[in-house]
Every structure is written in C-alpha cells, then in structure tokens.
Design an enzyme around this catalytic site. Sequence first.
Site, PDB file in Angstrom:
ATOM      1  N   THR A 124       0.924  -1.467   0.051  1.00 14.30           N
ATOM      2  CA  THR A 124       0.260   0.402   0.266  1.00 14.30           C
ATOM      3  C   THR A 124       0.411   1.554  -0.038  1.00 14.30           C
ATOM      4  O   THR A 124       1.569   1.706   0.590  1.00 14.30           O
ATOM      5  CB  THR A 124      -1.449  -0.102   1.076  1.00 14.30           C
ATOM      6  OG1 THR A 124      -1.860   1.092   1.305  1.00 14.30           O
ATOM      7  CG2 THR A 124       0.361  -0.525   2.467  1.00 14.30           C
ATOM      8  N   ASP A 125       0.360   1.926  -0.643  1.00 10.12           N
ATOM      9  CA  ASP A 125       0.744   3.597  -0.072  1.00 10.12           C
ATOM     10  C   ASP A 125       1.203   3.972   0.485  1.00 10.12           C
ATOM     11  O   ASP A 125       1.860   4.954   1.705  1.00 10.12           O
ATOM     12  CB  ASP A 125       0.237   4.993  -1.650  1.00 10.12           C
ATOM     13  CG  ASP A 125      -1.021   5.305  -1.027  1.00 10.12           C
ATOM     14  OD1 ASP A 125      -1.561   4.412  -0.351  1.00 10.12           O
ATOM     15  OD2 ASP A 125      -1.373   5.915  -2.157  1.00 10.12           O
ATOM     16  N   GLU A 126       0.456   3.836   1.842  1.00 10.79           N
ATOM     17  CA  GLU A 126       0.412   3.433   3.042  1.00 10.79           C
ATOM     18  C   GLU A 126       1.715   4.065   4.490  1.00 10.79           C
ATOM     19  O   GLU A 126       1.828   4.769   4.771  1.00 10.79           O
ATOM     20  CB  GLU A 126      -0.077   3.515   4.042  1.00 10.79           C
ATOM     21  CG  GLU A 126      -2.233   3.927   3.092  1.00 10.79           C
ATOM     22  CD  GLU A 126      -3.285   3.420   4.788  1.00 10.79           C
ATOM     23  OE1 GLU A 126      -3.006   3.047   5.592  1.00 10.79           O
ATOM     24  OE2 GLU A 126      -3.986   3.328   3.296  1.00 10.79           O
ATOM     25  N   LYS A 175       2.367  -3.235   7.267  1.00 12.52           N
ATOM     26  CA  LYS A 175       2.838  -3.464   6.340  1.00 12.52           C
ATOM     27  C   LYS A 175       4.118  -2.976   5.702  1.00 12.52           C
ATOM     28  O   LYS A 175       4.639  -3.076   4.898  1.00 12.52           O
ATOM     29  CB  LYS A 175       1.678  -2.766   5.146  1.00 12.52           C
ATOM     30  CG  LYS A 175       0.386  -3.155   5.099  1.00 12.52           C
ATOM     31  CD  LYS A 175       0.838  -4.717   4.869  1.00 12.52           C
ATOM     32  CE  LYS A 175       0.688  -5.049   3.309  1.00 12.52           C
ATOM     33  NZ  LYS A 175       0.034  -6.214   2.366  1.00 12.52           N
ATOM     34  N   TYR A 186      -1.016  -0.155  10.958  1.00 10.16           N
ATOM     35  CA  TYR A 186      -1.655  -1.161  10.347  1.00 10.16           C
ATOM     36  C   TYR A 186      -0.288  -0.955   9.062  1.00 10.16           C
ATOM     37  O   TYR A 186       0.547  -1.958   8.319  1.00 10.16           O
ATOM     38  CB  TYR A 186      -2.589  -0.889   9.243  1.00 10.16           C
ATOM     39  CG  TYR A 186      -3.076  -0.732   7.832  1.00 10.16           C
ATOM     40  CD1 TYR A 186      -3.128  -1.959   7.571  1.00 10.16           C
ATOM     41  CD2 TYR A 186      -2.620   0.009   6.993  1.00 10.16           C
ATOM     42  CE1 TYR A 186      -3.300  -2.319   6.005  1.00 10.16           C
ATOM     43  CE2 TYR A 186      -3.173  -0.020   5.094  1.00 10.16           C
ATOM     44  CZ  TYR A 186      -3.230  -1.694   5.164  1.00 10.16           C
ATOM     45  OH  TYR A 186      -2.944  -1.883   3.629  1.00 10.16           O
TER      46      TYR A 186
END
Length: 349
Positions: free
Chosen positions: A138-140, A167, A163
């Site tokens: 994810t870009d997060e 990741k 979260y």
Amino acid sequence: MKTLLVTGGAGFIGSNFIKMLLENEQWRIVNLDALTYAGNLETLQDIDDPRYVFVKGDIRDRETVESVFATYDVTRVIHFAAESHVDRSIVEPDVFLTTNVLGTQVLLDAAKRHWNLRPDDKHSRDYSEGVKFVHVSTDEVYGTLGPDGLFTETTPLAPNSPYSASKASSDLIVRAYHETYGLPVNITRCSNNYGPYQFPEKLIPLMIQRAERGETLPVYGDGQQIRDWLHVKDHCVAIWTVAERGRDGDVYNIGGNNEQANVTIVRLILELLGKDDSQITFVTDRPGHDRRYAIDNTKITTELGWRPAYTFDQGLRETVDWYVTHPDWIDHIVSGDYAHYYDKMYAKG
C-alpha cells in the site's frame, strides 16, 4: 498446468483478481484464506471451474502453508492476505503485526524452500524457472504528503499507523528475502481501491449504504484528507502485469491518477443517489490520520505498459450502481450472515 497461490482471495481485491484471472489466463488457482471478518466466500460462489481450489487456512500456520505448496506444486504467489483497516489497527495492533509480518515471513519461507533448486545449501540463489512472489502492499507505507509532490518507489518509508507500519515491515521482509536469498519477488504499492465487493467499513461502500438508509454520513475532521483512487479492476490488471513482466526485486507503484478529498467523494455519492449534503456529519478525526496520498505511477506505465482504464467518474458511477442493485450482499455483511457461508458449503455432513 501451472499453479498460482492467491492468499486472501476471499477479500475485496483478491476475489476480483481471481475472477479476472480465471476469465483471461490458463492457471490453476489455489485460494488460501482464513475467512476472518473481511473474507467472504459468497463473493466467489458463482465460480464453477475445476481450475479453482479453495483452502481454508491461516498464513501464519506453517504446516498449512507447506502443505499447500507441496500438494499443488505452487509456482507463483500473489500475496493479498492482510489485516488492512487502519481504524481496527489502532485498537488491535497485535493482530496486524502477527498476520501482516509473521504471516508474510511464513509464506516466504515456504516459497524459498519449494522453489530453490538446492534448498539445503544456504548459499544457493538458484530457483526454478518462472517462479515469482508478488507482495501486494500500500502507498500508506510512505506516510503522508504535503500539498505537493507524489510518492515514488524511492520515497522513504514513514508509516504513521499500526496498519501501515505492519505493511512497511512486511515489505522489508520481502525485500530481505530477495537480497539475502535471491528469491524472485516484486512489491506493489497501490493507492486507495474502490469497486464491487468491498467490505462496507471502507469509505465508499460505507457512505453508499448509509446514504441509502437515510443515516448520517460520518466524515473525519474537515474531510479534506486527499487520496488517489484506483478502481479494483485496474489494480488487478496491474498486479498481473507485474507478476508477468516485473523485474525481480523491484517495487512498482500503482495509482489511478484520481486525487480526491474524502468529503468530495461523499458529496459525489450523494449526488449520484439524488440526495443532498444534509446527511454529512463531521466527527473527531482519527489519531495519526495522514493528510494526503498521491502516487507517481510512471515506472509501471513506462516500463511495463500498464495504464488505468477507468476514469473516476465512470468507476464511481458503476460502483454506486453495483451497491444499489446488490442490497442482499450488503445486508449479509452487515448482519454477519456471510460468515456462515463456509460452513454451509464446506462443512462435513
């Protein structure tokens, strides 16, 4: 026939991916899913294809993972399985760490052991031809942006929630298995997905179902958090493009070129449903809420030739129509009835 292991295939992106691949490719697909709250086999109930196999199991369970690799002679992995909702990670960070980090490491170990041509030689970097482990991230993991700029594949990782930290950690484990052991891997980092079959705790389906019921639409803070929105079908095509043609060890950002503020999304949904803004309620922002994400997808478009096919106007309109015309699917999710589908279909009589 070659075998692809899809982890988390009963989830939103995984289920869309499996359907796409069965329509377009000649692979046997093994779907390994623990069927936690977001895993819904009803999404896949219309599949009637001998190439598709479902296995209920947890990616943290080494015995189960090893059995899947050995039984089905897995030659490629698309790893979706993850705890993924930021709000839940704030309340239960331990579940995110064990699933997203340790579960990924269990899968990597199995892939290395089954694909390495000399598994007992710790120095061996020789693998069977065509094997690949694709880790869907994810870009997060990049943290947050200011009003300008884009995330590139070389942007430093700076996660701000449990979260995204889990990741980012799993991304680094995947990278380490390539650098240390030579395992053929790719990491994809996508922007916010939307489309059919998304679990209704996410922004777009949540707002659609609440708006339809005449309920208030809770928007965090001032609603000006900006995300780059990517249709799930575009994302699935991009993942397979990376699996087929990505350079071993490389990261590929996948974005939809659709930056929108959260409150703008909510207002567009209301407009499509023929409702006004009176249902919107601004609520206290969540802790560590990133202000803006935006993806630079130049690498995947120039090197691999992928581009998003959906415009946001088209994609959102189709998505709203899908949820409006599938109220039973939403009702099953909200009531929890979907969780009994596995027992109904697979329990031993």
